[in-house]
Design an enzyme around this catalytic site. Sequence first.
Site, PDB file in Angstrom:
ATOM      1  N   CYS A  48      11.357 -11.413 -11.549  1.00 26.00           N
ATOM      2  CA  CYS A  48      10.337 -11.109 -10.547  1.00 26.00           C
ATOM      3  C   CYS A  48      10.941 -11.041  -9.147  1.00 26.00           C
ATOM      4  O   CYS A  48      12.119 -11.328  -8.942  1.00 26.00           O
ATOM      5  CB  CYS A  48       9.241 -12.165 -10.571  1.00 26.00           C
ATOM      6  N   HIS A  65       5.480 -12.090  -6.240  1.00 24.66           N
ATOM      7  CA  HIS A  65       4.599 -13.251  -6.111  1.00 24.66           C
ATOM      8  C   HIS A  65       5.173 -14.256  -5.115  1.00 24.66           C
ATOM      9  O   HIS A  65       6.355 -14.199  -4.757  1.00 24.66           O
ATOM     10  CB  HIS A  65       4.360 -13.922  -7.466  1.00 24.66           C
TER      11      HIS A  65
END
Length: 210
Positions: free
Chosen positions: A176, A163
Amino acid sequence: MVVALALAGLATAAAAAWSSGIIERPPVQAQAKENYGWSDKNRTYLSDAQILQARAQGVLDRDVRSILNVPKQMRYGDFVWNDRNVPQGPVWIRVDLKSQLISVFRAGHEIGTAVILYGAEDKETPNGTFPILAKIRDHKSITYDNAPMPYTLRLTGDGVSIHGSDVQWGRATHGCIGVPIEFAQKLFDQASKGDQVVIIHEWGSKQRNS
């Protein structure tokens, strides 16, 4: 300070650039191939012999026909995107945690690369091959105080994703893969559910398969 892929001859240089960590990449000259019918001075083309040798040595597990030339050191927040003249085709993504780089490939050609953030020791980013499970353009983290996670590509059921992030030195994620927001938007528009993301720490490391 991290740098992009270094590849003068794939079998040796790719092994150094994609598995040995932070190295400096000098400018390279494009090696145009007649069978492509097009040329781009901003990329380096690989011969069939180089591809076969790299696969035999375990440097690659799939064909890579060309990579982007990145003639300067990349720093946190930097990225390169160039899909000019690259044909449509399958997309896959390679994340190298050791060198802190992501590479996006389409039809065997690298079209984007960026410096990344990844998980700290208590929330490590997993190794493995993962299909993109979901795409969420304007996602916010339920777990971490509604932290914005724009252009999310979800990889695992427990929330590991690629992301958009403010990629700066000294920062980390909760597992992440954070990429510059403009790069994240381009990647989001390019990728589809089911596309594969390969995350490695170093060649030969044990991988988790989703």
